[in-house]
Design a protein around this motif. Structure first.
Motif, PDB file in Angstrom:
ATOM      1  N   PRO A 108      70.344  26.001  95.131  1.00 67.30           N
ATOM      2  CA  PRO A 108      68.929  26.081  95.485  1.00 67.30           C
ATOM      3  C   PRO A 108      68.367  27.472  95.188  1.00 67.30           C
ATOM      4  N   VAL A 109      67.226  27.520  94.519  1.00 68.54           N
ATOM      5  CA  VAL A 109      66.608  28.793  94.130  1.00 68.54           C
ATOM      6  C   VAL A 109      65.118  28.748  94.444  1.00 68.54           C
ATOM      7  N   LEU A 110      64.629  29.814  95.055  1.00 68.94           N
ATOM      8  CA  LEU A 110      63.207  30.002  95.303  1.00 68.94           C
ATOM      9  C   LEU A 110      62.722  31.082  94.344  1.00 68.94           C
ATOM     10  N   VAL A 111      61.730  30.775  93.522  1.00 69.33           N
ATOM     11  CA  VAL A 111      61.227  31.743  92.548  1.00 69.33           C
ATOM     12  C   VAL A 111      59.926  32.357  93.057  1.00 69.33           C
ATOM     13  N   ALA A 112      59.778  33.670  92.818  1.00 67.18           N
ATOM     14  CA  ALA A 112      58.592  34.385  93.273  1.00 67.18           C
ATOM     15  C   ALA A 112      58.314  35.533  92.316  1.00 67.18           C
ATOM     16  N   ALA A 113      57.077  36.000  92.335  1.00 59.47           N
ATOM     17  CA  ALA A 113      56.679  37.085  91.439  1.00 59.47           C
ATOM     18  C   ALA A 113      55.531  37.874  92.046  1.00 59.47           C
ATOM     19  N   THR A 114      55.373  39.098  91.585  1.00 60.38           N
ATOM     20  CA  THR A 114      54.271  39.955  91.998  1.00 60.38           C
ATOM     21  C   THR A 114      53.537  40.453  90.762  1.00 60.38           C
ATOM     22  N   GLY A 115      52.257  40.756  90.934  1.00 63.39           N
ATOM     23  CA  GLY A 115      51.474  41.255  89.807  1.00 63.39           C
ATOM     24  C   GLY A 115      50.177  41.869  90.286  1.00 63.39           C
ATOM     25  N   GLY A 116      49.506  42.533  89.385  1.00 71.33           N
ATOM     26  CA  GLY A 116      48.269  43.201  89.740  1.00 71.33           C
ATOM     27  C   GLY A 116      47.067  42.289  89.777  1.00 71.33           C
ATOM     28  N   SER A 117      47.205  41.103  89.217  1.00 70.07           N
ATOM     29  CA  SER A 117      46.069  40.185  89.136  1.00 70.07           C
ATOM     30  C   SER A 117      46.538  38.762  89.355  1.00 70.07           C
ATOM     31  N   ALA A 118      45.686  37.961  89.994  1.00 66.01           N
ATOM     32  CA  ALA A 118      46.008  36.552  90.215  1.00 66.01           C
ATOM     33  C   ALA A 118      46.074  35.774  88.913  1.00 66.01           C
ATOM     34  N   ARG A 119      45.541  36.329  87.832  1.00 67.15           N
ATOM     35  CA  ARG A 119      45.546  35.634  86.549  1.00 67.15           C
ATOM     36  C   ARG A 119      46.953  35.428  86.003  1.00 67.15           C
ATOM     37  N   HIS A 120      47.925  36.197  86.526  1.00 70.13           N
ATOM     38  CA  HIS A 120      49.303  36.070  86.033  1.00 70.13           C
ATOM     39  C   HIS A 120      50.134  35.077  86.839  1.00 70.13           C
ATOM     40  N   SER A 121      49.525  34.369  87.777  1.00 66.53           N
ATOM     41  CA  SER A 121      50.305  33.517  88.678  1.00 66.53           C
ATOM     42  C   SER A 121      51.033  32.385  87.960  1.00 66.53           C
ATOM     43  N   LEU A 122      50.522  31.958  86.825  1.00 67.75           N
ATOM     44  CA  LEU A 122      51.179  30.860  86.104  1.00 67.75           C
ATOM     45  C   LEU A 122      52.519  31.252  85.502  1.00 67.75           C
ATOM     46  N   VAL A 123      52.872  32.542  85.594  1.00 67.63           N
ATOM     47  CA  VAL A 123      54.201  32.959  85.121  1.00 67.63           C
ATOM     48  C   VAL A 123      55.296  32.189  85.866  1.00 67.63           C
ATOM     49  N   LEU A 124      55.003  31.794  87.102  1.00 64.48           N
ATOM     50  CA  LEU A 124      55.984  31.039  87.875  1.00 64.48           C
ATOM     51  C   LEU A 124      56.312  29.703  87.228  1.00 64.48           C
ATOM     52  N   GLU A 125      55.304  29.080  86.629  1.00 58.47           N
ATOM     53  CA  GLU A 125      55.490  27.742  86.068  1.00 58.47           C
ATOM     54  C   GLU A 125      55.858  27.750  84.587  1.00 58.47           C
ATOM     55  N   HIS A 126      55.291  28.682  83.807  1.00 54.72           N
ATOM     56  CA  HIS A 126      55.561  28.640  82.369  1.00 54.72           C
ATOM     57  C   HIS A 126      56.754  29.491  81.958  1.00 54.72           C
ATOM     58  N   ALA A 127      57.269  30.333  82.869  1.00 49.98           N
ATOM     59  CA  ALA A 127      58.401  31.192  82.512  1.00 49.98           C
ATOM     60  C   ALA A 127      59.567  31.044  83.487  1.00 49.98           C
ATOM     61  N   MET A 128      59.316  31.249  84.773  1.00 49.01           N
ATOM     62  CA  MET A 128      60.434  31.291  85.720  1.00 49.01           C
ATOM     63  C   MET A 128      61.040  29.922  86.004  1.00 49.01           C
ATOM     64  N   ARG A 129      60.206  28.924  86.264  1.00 47.57           N
ATOM     65  CA  ARG A 129      60.762  27.604  86.562  1.00 47.57           C
ATOM     66  C   ARG A 129      61.563  27.041  85.387  1.00 47.57           C
ATOM     67  N   PRO A 130      61.076  27.144  84.139  1.00 42.01           N
ATOM     68  CA  PRO A 130      61.892  26.666  83.015  1.00 42.01           C
ATOM     69  C   PRO A 130      63.215  27.426  82.857  1.00 42.01           C
ATOM     70  N   LEU A 131      63.211  28.736  83.129  1.00 40.69           N
ATOM     71  CA  LEU A 131      64.448  29.515  83.025  1.00 40.69           C
ATOM     72  C   LEU A 131      65.512  28.972  83.965  1.00 40.69           C
ATOM     73  N   PHE A 132      65.142  28.734  85.214  1.00 50.63           N
ATOM     74  CA  PHE A 132      66.143  28.294  86.186  1.00 50.63           C
ATOM     75  C   PHE A 132      66.455  26.802  86.058  1.00 50.63           C
ATOM     76  N   ALA A 133      65.542  26.043  85.507  1.00 50.39           N
ATOM     77  CA  ALA A 133      65.883  24.661  85.176  1.00 50.39           C
ATOM     78  C   ALA A 133      66.937  24.638  84.072  1.00 50.39           C
TER      79      ALA A 133
END
Length: 233
Positions: A108-133
């Motif tokens: 089980p893995v919980l992915v999270a990220a921080t950034g200076g702008s809310a515009r980068h929030s999709l990094v969780l779905e287009h980068a991190m989730r595919p990596l751990f899948a």
């Protein structure tokens, strides 16, 4: 229950580390009574040179070797990265590049990220989730992104609580040995923040469904059982 936080923050203090700490505290606060929760933090900033050497030589140093073992032995994983160039950091990716390819299978893995702008929030779905899948981990449904304006604002604590409840549910489903005999999967919100959701607790959030476990609105089947179902008779 052993929980490992992998933080790729570079500054001191680091908002990335802070988010990882808050997520870990929320999971521990929801642990059923009688379940001992151990949290270990892996700071990738301190391992940057060892990771680079491992990439070029194929051999980890003692500190990196201990970190890799901790991740492989964890019951659950919280991974947090700052956003660089619309994706996870190179240091974050390099660490998982040197991890044994089977280390996260079914974990089980919980992915999270921080950034200076809310515009980068999709990094969780287009980068991190595919990596751990790709690494065959079981990624919780709720990912957590914290922009600069989210700290102290409404909504972040609720997302942290929801994601923490989902991770705890998966850990208890995949590693049932962490539940004490006769113990309850219930629990109320602890120091990590509010409960898993409005008018719910962990007991209501985690429910057995045949040989699987329902976590929130999702039926979770352990990875080993999924593999067994695919094998020919």
């Amino acid at each position: 229950m052993k929980l490992v936080v992998v933080s790729a923050g570079l500054s001191v203090p680091s908002s990335t580390r802070l988010l990882g700490d808050r997520l870990a505290a929320a999971v521990v606060g929801r642990a059923p009574e009688g379940v001992a929760a151990e949290v270990e933090v892996v700071e990738l900033r301190d391992l940057a040179v060892d990771i680079a050497h491992h990439l070029t030589t194929g051999f980890p140093g003692p500190a990196l070797g201990a970190a890799l073992s901790a991740v492989a032995d964890a019951d659950g994983l919280i991974v947090v990265t700052p956003v660089f160039s619309a994706s996870y950091s190179g240091l974050f990716k390099s660490f998982f590049d040197v991890l044994d390819r089977d280390a996260l299978a079914g974990k089980p893995v919980l992915v999270a990220a921080t950034g200076g702008s809310a515009r980068h929030s999709l990094v969780l779905e287009h980068a991190m989730r595919p990596l751990f899948a790709y690494l065959r981990a079981v990624v919780v449904p709720t990912a957590v992104y914290a922009a600069s304006e989210d700290w102290g604002a409404e909504g972040l604590a609720e997302r942290i609580g929801r994601a923490a409840g989902e991770l705890l549910g998966l850990v208890l489903a995949v590693a049932p040995a962490v539940v004490p005999a006769g113990g309850s999967a219930g629990g109320s919100g602890g120091p990590g923040g509010p409960g898993v959701g409005p008018d719910t607790d962990t007991a209501a959030f985690i429910a057995p469904v045949g040989g699987a476990v329902r976590v929130g609105g999702f039926e979770v089947v352990p990875f080993e059982d999924q593999l067994a179902a695919l094998r020919p008779e």
